[in-house]
Design an enzyme around this catalytic site. Structure first.
Site, mmCIF file in Angstrom:
data_model
loop_
_atom_site.group_PDB
_atom_site.id
_atom_site.type_symbol
_atom_site.label_atom_id
_atom_site.label_comp_id
_atom_site.label_asym_id
_atom_site.label_seq_id
_atom_site.Cartn_x
_atom_site.Cartn_y
_atom_site.Cartn_z
ATOM 1 N N GLU A 95 13.945 -4.152 1.003
ATOM 2 C CA GLU A 95 13.546 -3.683 2.323
ATOM 3 C C GLU A 95 14.460 -4.293 3.382
ATOM 4 O OE1 GLU A 95 9.357 -4.364 2.886
ATOM 5 O OE2 GLU A 95 8.808 -3.233 1.097
ATOM 6 N N ALA A 110 0.741 -1.308 -2.463
ATOM 7 C CA ALA A 110 0.435 -2.674 -2.905
ATOM 8 C C ALA A 110 1.691 -3.528 -3.019
ATOM 9 C CB ALA A 110 -0.323 -2.630 -4.231
ATOM 10 N N ARG A 111 2.365 -3.452 -4.156
ATOM 11 C CA ARG A 111 3.568 -4.237 -4.403
ATOM 12 C C ARG A 111 4.598 -3.342 -5.088
ATOM 13 N NH1 ARG A 111 1.122 -7.124 -1.563
ATOM 14 N NH2 ARG A 111 0.650 -9.355 -1.738
ATOM 15 N N HIS A 137 6.749 -0.179 4.941
ATOM 16 C CA HIS A 137 5.876 -1.326 4.672
ATOM 17 C C HIS A 137 4.971 -1.599 5.882
ATOM 18 C CE1 HIS A 137 5.591 -5.199 2.059
ATOM 19 N NE2 HIS A 137 4.404 -4.856 2.545
#
Length: 365
Positions: free
Chosen positions: A294, A264-265, A313
């Protein structure tokens, strides 16, 4: 006949402008007489960096896309994927009435400012729900069954059979899975896991417990989920102020044989507390597709751990999730123009704005 207007479609390296163009023409053709198309960031790696900065700091950190400065003055609809739609963009587009992003999150849109200016914001709820839910189940299996670690060992010439969880490698059948969040993605994870005969716990204060019970799950409070779950999968939005959902005190409640998966986050989990929980054996392992930085900082302690599976991701990145996104966005906007009820409006109060009402009436005529 509807009143036609000018629109801008600005893609990026993930969904290019020509994909927005084709979809918009097919679905909003009767309403648009002038469409200008471009791309916000065409380099894949730079896009990942810029979108993450916007997600953390908001759209105001970005400059205004040149196409907007050149062509936005009389445009009434703006669409994109990760394009930063800031107050500066709205200043450059004084006639803007609809801003649409072909993604579920609206972190790249200044929704508060759009609402104040009578601009309706569209997003695409559930566009990558199948992709992310598939991936979440995959991470549960990859981490708990050491799939990625065994693969890397073979690639490095090692026939590895011993792992940090060798004494308690789990099967899913009969285990308890806890889901934080029961929206589009969480519900699909629940359905996909039902074939594994798991016990399902869900924490989501916005969902009627009857909806959870309808698929064989049980609505519980946060502490119960943390204490009882063998696997925890996160499918929630960031909390106000960026406060982590899972911190040191939460890891202390979890079973030492438990696994946590986050697609999710990154901000949902306190990274320092997570690293400590993994290093100390406070929990058995983690599967992470989202990260505070990232690409991951080469000096990050997370890279030194053997009980974590890391991915780049990519949970929501499938061919189907990308190609369908503009179609879902413009189909929803077309519903508004046709007098039907759209499903992806981030600020529905704008529908009662007098200026917007007058504009929409003109388009519908």
């Amino acid at each position: 006949m509807p009143r036609k207007f000018k629109a801008l479609a600005i893609g990026d390296a993930m969904i290019q402008g020509d994909a927005f163009e084709a979809s918009l023409k097919a679905r909003l053709g009767p309403y648009v007489d002038d469409l200008r198309v471009g791309d916000w960031e065409t380099d894949w790696d730079r896009l990942q960096t810029r979108r993450l900065v916007v997600e953390k700091q908001g759209p105001e950190v970005e400059i205004v896309e040149p196409l907007i400065l050149e062509q936005g003055g009389d445009a009434e609809l703006l669409s994109g994927l990760f394009l930063a739609i800031s107050s500066k963009v709205m200043d450059a587009m004084p006639k803007l009435r609809i801003a649409g992003v072909a993604r579920a999150g609206v972190e790249n849109v200044n929704v508060k400012e759009a609402t104040a200016r009578g601009i309706l914001v569209f997003n695409v709820m559930g566009r990558n729900a199948e992709a992310v839910s598939d991936f979440a189940v995959g991470l549960i299996l990859a981490e708990s069954r050491n799939i990625a670690r065994a693969h890397m060992a073979i690639k490095n010439g090692v026939w590895r059979k011993k792992f940090s969880n060798s004494a308690c490698v789990p099967e899913l059948k009969g285990k308890t899975v806890g889901l934080f969040g029961f929206g589009f993605i969480g519900r699909r994870v629940a359905r996909k896991l039902s074939g594994f005969d798991v016990n399902l716990l869900v924490h989501d204060t916005y969902v009627d417990p009857a909806e959870i019970e309808a698929i064989g799950g049980k609505a519980v409070d946060k502490e119960t989920l943390l204490r009882e779950a063998d696997f925890i999968s996160l499918h929630a939005r960031l909390l106000p102020g960026g406060v982590p959902l899972i911190g040191a005190s939460d890891f202390a409640l979890m079973k030492p044989t438990a696994y946590i998966v986050n697609t999710a986050r990154a901000g949902l989990v306190d990274q320092k507390a997570l690293v400590e929980a993994l290093k100390s054996g406070r929990i058995a392992g983690a599967g992470l597709d989202v990260h505070p930085t990232e690409p991951i900082d080469p000096a990050s302690e997370i890279l030194e751990l053997d009980n974590v599976t890391l991915t780049t991701h990519i949970a929501g990145t499938t061919r189907e999730a990308l190609t369908r996104s503009p179609d879902l966005l413009f189909d929803d906007i077309a519903k508004l123009f046709a007098g039907d009820r759209p499903v992806g409006i981030a600020n529905p109060e704008v529908l009662q704005d007098a200026g917007f009402e007058a504009w929409l009436k003109g388009v519908r005529q």
